[in-house]
Structure formats: C-alpha cells, structure tokens
Design an enzyme around this catalytic site. Structure first.
Site, PDB file in Angstrom:
ATOM      1  N   TYR A  15       0.966  -1.219   0.088  1.00 41.94           N
ATOM      2  CA  TYR A  15       0.011   0.080  -0.037  1.00 41.94           C
ATOM      3  C   TYR A  15       0.997   1.315   0.038  1.00 41.94           C
ATOM      4  CZ  TYR A  15      -3.394  -3.537   1.148  1.00 41.94           C
ATOM      5  OH  TYR A  15      -4.134  -4.671   1.068  1.00 41.94           O
ATOM      6  N   ASP A  17       2.909   2.558  -2.411  1.00 37.04           N
ATOM      7  CA  ASP A  17       3.017   3.787  -3.507  1.00 37.04           C
ATOM      8  C   ASP A  17       1.405   4.478  -3.536  1.00 37.04           C
ATOM      9  OD1 ASP A  17       5.326   1.983  -4.707  1.00 37.04           O
ATOM     10  OD2 ASP A  17       3.525   0.525  -4.538  1.00 37.04           O
ATOM     11  N   GLU A 273       7.321   2.706   3.952  1.00 41.89           N
ATOM     12  CA  GLU A 273       7.654   4.166   3.773  1.00 41.89           C
ATOM     13  C   GLU A 273       6.718   5.014   4.363  1.00 41.89           C
ATOM     14  OE1 GLU A 273       8.547   7.089   0.112  1.00 41.89           O
ATOM     15  OE2 GLU A 273       9.413   5.183   0.108  1.00 41.89           O
TER      16      GLU A 273
HETATM   17  O1  TRH Z   1       2.410  -1.362   2.495  1.00 38.23           O
HETATM   18  P1  TRH Z   1       3.878  -0.937   2.567  1.00 38.23           P
HETATM   19  O2  TRH Z   1       4.702  -2.118   2.585  1.00 38.23           O
HETATM   20  O3  TRH Z   1       3.949  -0.344   1.111  1.00 38.23           O
HETATM   21  C1  TRH Z   1       5.432  -0.057   0.154  1.00 38.23           C
HETATM   22  C2  TRH Z   1       5.127  -0.780  -0.898  1.00 38.23           C
HETATM   23  O4  TRH Z   1       5.426  -2.249  -0.816  1.00 38.23           O
HETATM   24  C3  TRH Z   1       5.934  -0.311  -1.753  1.00 38.23           C
HETATM   25  O5  TRH Z   1       6.021  -0.715  -3.270  1.00 38.23           O
HETATM   26  C4  TRH Z   1       7.451   0.026  -1.198  1.00 38.23           C
HETATM   27  O6  TRH Z   1       8.377   0.829  -2.147  1.00 38.23           O
HETATM   28  C5  TRH Z   1       7.326   0.673   0.037  1.00 38.23           C
HETATM   29  O7  TRH Z   1       6.480  -0.023   1.040  1.00 38.23           O
HETATM   30  C6  TRH Z   1       8.570   0.984   0.506  1.00 38.23           C
HETATM   31  O8  TRH Z   1       4.087   0.060   3.562  1.00 38.23           O
HETATM   32  P2  TRH Z   1       3.710   1.596   3.764  1.00 38.23           P
HETATM   33  O9  TRH Z   1       4.447   2.572   2.883  1.00 38.23           O
HETATM   34  O10 TRH Z   1       3.695   1.949   5.236  1.00 38.23           O
HETATM   35  O11 TRH Z   1       2.247   1.776   3.463  1.00 38.23           O
HETATM   36  C7  TRH Z   1       1.404   1.291   4.117  1.00 38.23           C
HETATM   37  C8  TRH Z   1       0.235   2.216   3.898  1.00 38.23           C
HETATM   38  O12 TRH Z   1      -1.350   1.800   4.470  1.00 38.23           O
HETATM   39  C9  TRH Z   1       0.282   3.647   4.639  1.00 38.23           C
HETATM   40  O13 TRH Z   1      -0.175   4.658   3.931  1.00 38.23           O
HETATM   41  C10 TRH Z   1      -0.668   3.543   5.920  1.00 38.23           C
HETATM   42  C11 TRH Z   1      -1.633   2.580   5.469  1.00 38.23           C
HETATM   43  N1  TRH Z   1      -2.465   1.969   6.349  1.00 38.23           N
HETATM   44  C12 TRH Z   1      -3.827   2.107   6.478  1.00 38.23           C
HETATM   45  O14 TRH Z   1      -4.567   2.910   5.688  1.00 38.23           O
HETATM   46  N2  TRH Z   1      -4.658   1.471   7.369  1.00 38.23           N
HETATM   47  C13 TRH Z   1      -4.059   0.377   8.109  1.00 38.23           C
HETATM   48  O15 TRH Z   1      -4.656  -0.468   8.917  1.00 38.23           O
HETATM   49  C14 TRH Z   1      -2.528   0.162   7.902  1.00 38.23           C
HETATM   50  C15 TRH Z   1      -1.934  -0.992   8.828  1.00 38.23           C
HETATM   51  C16 TRH Z   1      -1.995   0.917   6.865  1.00 38.23           C
END
Ligand code: TRH
Length: 375
Positions: A15, A17, A273
C-alpha cells in the site's frame, strides 16, 4: 487559473505507492488549492485506503482529487502543468509526447523513494535531460534540510497533540475500532512484513512483568503471529492471551484512523515508507521493518536512518535501539534488545518527540514541491 498537477502511481505491491501518492494528492488540493489528477493503475489498492471510492470507475472525485484509472490502453489527455511520476513509474509514451508538444512548459518530476542516505542531498532537485528535449527532475523526500522533506499535513502535529492530551478522544477512537484498552497495559501496534524475529518478541512480551496489549492490523505478519499462537485463520476482532501479552487482530482501517492508532499507542512497529513516516509524526518510540531490496540495499538505508535518528540519545539507549532494529530486520532474536529498550524507556519516549519536532521544523514535501514549481 489553478495550476494543474498530474500524479502517476503504479501500484507495485502493498500500500505504500498508493498510500504516499493519495496523501500527497489530497494535501496539494486541501492546502495549496491545486487541481490534482491522480492516475492509479490498481483501483483495488486505492479502495483499501479510501473505502468510499468506486473500484470500477474510470474517473471519480474523492476529497477534491480527481482519481483516474491508469489504463494499459492509454487515452490521450492534455498534460498538466506539473507531472509527477511516483517512484520511477513509467509514464505512457503518448503522454510524454504530449508533454513535449505542449506550448506551455511542463515541470516533470520523478518523486523518489525515501532514504536517509547522505547522497540524497546531492541528487535532490537535479535535472536529467531526456531524448525528446524535456528535462526530468529528481525529487527526493528525506529527513534533512537539503532534501525534499517528508509528507506532513499543516495541522497534523496540532491534531496529534490535542488527541494525545485528550484521554477521552483516545478511548472513543479505540472503541470505534473494537479495542478496549486494558488498564496499565503498554499499548503496541504491529504492522510488518513476515518476520522470523516476531516469535522472540512475543516470547519477551508474554514473559514480562508488565502487561502488553498488542494490536495487529490484518496483513502479512498474521502468518507468523498465528504460528506463534498455534492457531489458524485469525481475523479482525480475534483476541488471544499468552502470559502477560494480550493480542487483538484489527481490521485494515482508513489512513486517518491509522494515524490515530499510532497516536494512541505507546510503541509502534511499522514498515515500508508511509507508515514509517506517520509513526515518526506520532512522537512515540517506534520499530521499523524496512522494505527488502535486492542485494540488501535496504540495510544501508536502515543504517543511514539509525545514524541520524540515534543522535542525542544516551549511549546505552542508542545501543538498545540499534540492536533491536538490526535484529528485527535480520529476522534474529529481539528479546534481549527489547528488554534493554524498556530500560531506557523514558529517554526513548522523550527522544521520539524531540525527533518529531526537529523534522517538523523543515518544509513538508508538498510545500517543497510547490516551491520547486514556483521557483
Ligand atoms: O504497504 P507498504 O509495505 O508499502 C510499500 C510498498 O510495498 C512499496 O512498493 C514499497 O516501495 C514501500 O512500501 C517502501 O508500507 P507503507 O509504505 O507503510 O504503506 C502502508 C499504507 O497503508 C500507509 O499509507 C498506511 C496505510 N494503512 C492504512 O491506511 N490502514 C491500516 O490499517 C494500515 C495498517 C496501514
């Protein structure tokens, strides 16, 4: 006339990106009054973050942002004044041709991944001349003044502080996601990829004299959690207790609610991120599960961040922090370093707030992008 911005997001996995681009798009609209189109190639991922959105719509408006499905068979559109390709996603060839043909100049930006590495400052804002004569500028988010900064909404810290000062607001929020805070418990959120280190942390929490309440949003870490618990098929709302550790699985909640979850907890394990940055704005001690890259390139990023973050902590607290983060990211036992971290708890807590305030004294990423365009 409002400046127009196009943001292109290709959902690679998870999520992050869409999480970053959706947050940025909303902020550009809400705080800078811009007309923003967000092109997403996977509306399913978008709907997880914005459940009121329509996963089938080619075009829709959500919170003032025009959300457009980025289809493989690209239909010609007039390019915007500013074009952001997020995380080096490749723009449609026809769109690039239209950018080159546009009478009014287009600012073309590649929004890069977040890194605390030193070279980032040297590369931030540099142009790269493309074969069609256009320049593409590299825009690097980061933690230092020479970088593009971090996404942070204007009122975020004021909202966070008001929330944390209001025990009723915290309780109401936690109840709204099905959580009853246990008196005296250390409240912890856990958002991580699969991690062999988890079992050792859960062992330490279960054996501790202190009660811990662990909140786990549904996701990839559930596999390891279930293995440790010796059960299968856990879902949102499920609760288990082992020793001094109370565990509850949460539903995946909206971004704003996720912020409130981070603000409510005493300790947040985050990943990727965006959740990593949001945990820093929560002003609470955190543990980062960094996204794995080929050739272990992520480990350098981890070390670069630790070098910055640990500054100002007493030496023993630095050691506990670094040991814990390294072990967590190597999938090695974290029980001892967790105990060490608990020994330096007051320092860790004070430091998390201090770090947050220091970062907040820099321009935020959306503001930096707007200034870059204006200049
Ligand atoms: O999901 P991630 O691991 O995402 C990314 C992608 O994998 C991407 O390709 C990679 O390049 C990057 O990591 C480093 O972790 P991230 O970035 O924390 O994204 C999660 C999103 O989901 C963030 O906007 C918070 C949101 N979220 C919610 O909205 N509700 C929830 O319950 C949770 C747990 C997260």
């Amino acid at each position: 006339m409002k400046a127009t911005w196009d943001i292109f997001c290709s959902v690679v996995d998870n999520y992050g990106d869409i999480g970053v681009t959706w947050r940025l798009a909303r902020q550009l609209v809400a705080e800078h009054g811009l007309a923003v189109r967000l092109w997403v190639d996977d509306l399913g991922a978008f709907v997880r973050l914005c459940p009121q959105a329509d996963a089938q719509a080619q075009q829709q408006t959500q919170q003032g942002v025009e959300i457009c499905l980025w289809r493989a068979d690209w239909q010609a559109v007039e390019p915007a004044d500013v074009v952001i390709e997020a995380f080096a996603c490749e723009l449609p060839a026809a769109y690039i041709a239209a950018m080159a043909a546009r009478q009014q100049k287009v600012l073309w930006l590649n929004l890069e991944y977040l890194s605390a590495e030193e070279w980032v400052e040297g590369c931030h804002g540099l142009p790269s001349l493309q074969s069609n004569g256009l320049s593409k500028f590299f825009f690097f988010p980061g933690f230092t003044a020479g970088s593009g900064g971090l996404l942070r909404e204007r009122e975020l810290l004021a909202q966070r502080r008001a929330f944390q000062a209001d025990s009723v607001a915290r309780e109401v929020f936690l109840h709204s996601i099905g959580v009853t805070p246990l008196p005296g418990a250390l409240l912890i959120s856990l958002f991580a990829y699969e991690n062999a280190a988890l079992a050792s942390w859960l062992d330490a929490l279960a054996a501790d004299a202190q009660l811990s309440q662990l909140l786990v949003p549904e996701g990839r870490i559930l596999v390891d959690l279930q293995a440790w618990l010796g059960c299968t098929d856990m879902h949102a709302g499920d609760v288990q207790q082992r020793g001094q550790l109370h565990i509850q699985v949460l539903p995946f909640i909206q971004q704003d609610q996720y912020d409130q979850l981070l603000w409510s907890c005493d300790f947040n394990a985050v990943r990727g991120e965006d959740s990593f940055v949001r945990a820093q704005w929560a002003g609470r001690p955190l543990l980062w599960h960094i996204y794995q890259q080929a050739d272990n390139a992520h480990l350098e990023k981890l070390e670069a961040f630790l070098t910055l973050y640990k500054e100002g902590l007493p030496v023993s607290a630095q050691i506990a922090l670094v040991d814990l983060w390294r072990a967590w990211n190597a999938g090695e036992a974290v029980g001892d370093s967790w105990k060490q971290l608990l020994h330096s708890w007051p320092e860790q807590r004070k430091h998390a707030e201090h770090w947050c305030l220091q970062r907040a004294s820099q321009a935020d990423l959306a503001e930096a992008l707007v200034l870059f365009y204006l200049n």
